[in-house]
Design a protein around this motif. Structure first.
Motif, mmCIF file in Angstrom:
data_model
loop_
_atom_site.group_PDB
_atom_site.id
_atom_site.type_symbol
_atom_site.label_atom_id
_atom_site.label_comp_id
_atom_site.label_asym_id
_atom_site.label_seq_id
_atom_site.Cartn_x
_atom_site.Cartn_y
_atom_site.Cartn_z
ATOM 1 N N LEU A 242 -78.827 31.970 -9.387
ATOM 2 C CA LEU A 242 -79.362 30.825 -10.104
ATOM 3 C C LEU A 242 -78.435 30.468 -11.260
ATOM 4 O O LEU A 242 -77.967 31.337 -11.992
ATOM 5 C CB LEU A 242 -80.760 31.141 -10.642
ATOM 6 C CG LEU A 242 -81.813 31.558 -9.609
ATOM 7 C CD1 LEU A 242 -83.157 31.771 -10.293
ATOM 8 C CD2 LEU A 242 -81.936 30.520 -8.513
ATOM 9 N N SER A 243 -78.191 29.189 -11.440
ATOM 10 C CA SER A 243 -77.321 28.750 -12.535
ATOM 11 C C SER A 243 -78.088 28.763 -13.852
ATOM 12 O O SER A 243 -79.325 28.701 -13.876
ATOM 13 C CB SER A 243 -76.791 27.348 -12.261
ATOM 14 O OG SER A 243 -77.851 26.397 -12.331
ATOM 15 N N GLN B 24 -80.168 25.579 -14.136
ATOM 16 C CA GLN B 24 -81.352 25.569 -13.272
ATOM 17 C C GLN B 24 -82.459 26.435 -13.858
ATOM 18 O O GLN B 24 -83.633 26.032 -13.891
ATOM 19 C CB GLN B 24 -80.976 26.073 -11.883
ATOM 20 C CG GLN B 24 -82.132 26.114 -10.889
ATOM 21 C CD GLN B 24 -81.686 26.538 -9.505
ATOM 22 O OE1 GLN B 24 -80.522 26.350 -9.139
ATOM 23 N NE2 GLN B 24 -82.595 27.104 -8.724
ATOM 24 N N VAL B 25 -82.112 27.642 -14.325
ATOM 25 C CA VAL B 25 -83.107 28.540 -14.908
ATOM 26 C C VAL B 25 -83.741 27.907 -16.140
ATOM 27 O O VAL B 25 -84.972 27.920 -16.308
ATOM 28 C CB VAL B 25 -82.464 29.899 -15.264
ATOM 29 C CG1 VAL B 25 -83.422 30.741 -16.095
ATOM 30 C CG2 VAL B 25 -82.073 30.642 -14.010
ATOM 31 N N GLN C 202 -81.118 36.842 -14.760
ATOM 32 C CA GLN C 202 -80.158 35.852 -14.273
ATOM 33 C C GLN C 202 -79.143 35.391 -15.307
ATOM 34 O O GLN C 202 -78.164 34.730 -14.947
ATOM 35 C CB GLN C 202 -80.928 34.627 -13.733
ATOM 36 C CG GLN C 202 -81.849 34.934 -12.566
ATOM 37 C CD GLN C 202 -81.094 35.397 -11.339
ATOM 38 O OE1 GLN C 202 -80.038 34.884 -10.998
ATOM 39 N NE2 GLN C 202 -81.630 36.407 -10.660
ATOM 40 N N GLY D 103 -87.391 26.211 -8.140
ATOM 41 C CA GLY D 103 -86.115 26.354 -8.831
ATOM 42 C C GLY D 103 -85.894 27.718 -9.442
ATOM 43 O O GLY D 103 -84.802 27.996 -9.965
ATOM 44 N N LEU D 104 -86.905 28.589 -9.404
ATOM 45 C CA LEU D 104 -86.782 29.927 -9.981
ATOM 46 C C LEU D 104 -86.890 31.018 -8.925
ATOM 47 O O LEU D 104 -87.164 32.168 -9.253
ATOM 48 C CB LEU D 104 -87.844 30.126 -11.075
ATOM 49 C CG LEU D 104 -87.717 29.220 -12.297
ATOM 50 C CD1 LEU D 104 -88.805 29.530 -13.318
ATOM 51 C CD2 LEU D 104 -86.343 29.357 -12.947
ATOM 52 N N GLU E 153 -85.446 33.751 -7.044
ATOM 53 C CA GLU E 153 -84.257 34.548 -7.338
ATOM 54 C C GLU E 153 -83.604 35.066 -6.065
ATOM 55 O O GLU E 153 -84.285 35.280 -5.053
ATOM 56 C CB GLU E 153 -84.637 35.725 -8.232
ATOM 57 C CG GLU E 153 -85.191 35.291 -9.582
ATOM 58 C CD GLU E 153 -85.683 36.478 -10.380
ATOM 59 O OE1 GLU E 153 -84.838 37.153 -11.002
ATOM 60 O OE2 GLU E 153 -86.902 36.728 -10.378
#
Length: 405
Positions: A9-10, A13-14, A131, A188-189, A191
């Protein structure tokens, strides 16, 4: 069931998905005090009945938060967030249509508390810890906490307008629909599967819990967080009614809560940024003692809209600034393998304080006709929390050898 993501994850995004989830979850809950008088007056309930339900909500959040953190550490945040969003919507609907104080306590209390356990800081911070690199972790946690503050600034006036235009019940139905937006954001989260399991092979859950409870600094942090919960939830729930009792208009209370949220955006961001460079324990002590001074001055000076707004701005700057600092210390000491769970344990203490703050506010008001005693308790607890945070050791715990899982 969607498989876990395979790509890391970027940072963007996080932060974007985590911040928006916290904005919704925390933003909605910050406005619950606005429903105290409409619901109690319509139903003929005492303030204690409403306060008890919100107190149960905070306790439920704390108890279930420990287990939500365990599940998020083991299975990833995605499933926990989706379940939390559904429970949140059901709890808001129950809050709107509960005919008795008992059912109100079960829905506004137990259900929404469980929902908040799965949609707020412990779960989101677990993703951040796993992350995002350690040098950016405190800053990122500050950004997420600031998002919750922005949610308060954004949502409290919205909730006030919804109540004014649609009534207490319909406005809760609207919020139930809004909170389901957490579901698409949770995607979006998700992992990477290899990241979600690799970090926890050195300790079992039981070993991590025994290690934490045997470490004095963890217990000091836990005790300090109790005070944070007592202060902020008492003020957040009861200040609107306190201001009305003092002859100020409902708009003053709405603007005050919004100001708390606005200044908390800056306070939590600054706290997270400073925590990357300065001793977090000293920052925590400064926050707690400044809260005690601010409450004292608020009670001493003659009350007016101006003094309310100044108090709200100061308290807002200090409101959730403890969150990234406390979670950051836990990550520094114990690492990130069990961060959501250990953060949930510390947060349980926060929620016990929240339970007492909101419940005592209603109980002592019904008994004495005043909130004064609870204000005085909040001042004394602020001094206590400042003192016990100073001896906290922030360095990583010494482990003689890796503990086999």
């Amino acid at each position: 069931m969607h498989p876990a993501a395979t790509q890391p994850l970027s940072l963007k995004q996080v932060l974007v998905c985590g911040a928006m989830i916290v904005t919704l979850s925390m933003g909605i809950r910050h406005g619950f005090g606005l429903w105290l008088q409409p619901i109690t007056q319509e139903q003929g309930w005492s303030r204690q009945a409403f306060s008890f339900a919100i107190a149960v909500q905070n306790l439920s959040w704390g108890v279930i938060g420990v287990f939500a953190g365990m599940l998020a550490d083991k299975l990833g945040a995605f499933r926990v967030l989706v379940a939390g969003a559904v429970l949140y919507a059901l709890g808001l609907l129950g809050m709107a249509f509960s005919p008795t104080p008992l059912l109100f306590a079960l829905t506004a209390g137990v259900l929404i508390g469980a929902a908040q356990a799965g949609t707020t800081y412990a779960v989101i911070y677990g993703v951040i810890g796993r992350q995002i690199s350690p040098e950016k972790r405190s800053w990122a946690m500050g950004v997420a906490a600031a998002a919750g503050s922005f949610g308060q600034f954004l949502m409290v006036p919205v909730e006030g307008q919804l109540i004014a235009r649609l009534g207490a019940h319909t406005s809760l139905v609207v919020l139930a629909a809004m909170v389901l937006m957490i579901v698409p954001l949770a995607f979006g989260l998700r992992e990477p599967r290899h990241d979600s399991v690799a970090v926890r092979r050195h300790q079992t859950i039981g070993q991590a819990i025994r290690e934490a409870f045997g470490y004095p600094s963890f217990m000091l942090l836990t005790a300090g967080y109790f005070v944070c919960g007592f202060q902020v939830v008492f003020i957040g729930v009861h200040m609107p009614s306190y201001l009305r009792d003092r002859g100020l208009s409902p708009e003053v209370a709405s603007y005050a809560l919004a100001l708390i949220g606005l200044f908390n955006v800056f306070g939590t961001y600054v706290a997270g940024s400073l925590g990357a460079r300065l001793a977090k324990r000293k920052l925590l002590a400064a926050i707690y003692i400044t809260r005690a001074v601010a409450i004292t001055l608020f009670l001493v000076v003659p009350i007016s809209p101006l003094t309310v707004y100044v108090f709200a701005a100061v308290m807002g700057f200090l409101w959730l600034s403890t969150v990234p600092l406390t979670s950051g210390i836990v990550a520094q000491i114990f690492g990130v393998a069990h961060l959501s769970m250990l953060g949930g344990i510390v947060f349980f203490s926060h929620q016990v304080g929240s339970f007492l703050g909101v419940w005592l506010g209603g109980y002592l008001y019904d008994r004495t006709g005043s909130y004064d005693i609870v204000w005085y308790i909040a001042i004394a607890l602020g001094v206590f929390a400042a003192l016990i945070n100073l001896p906290v050791k922030e360095s990583a715990i010494a482990r003689p050898a890796a503990q086999p899982a």
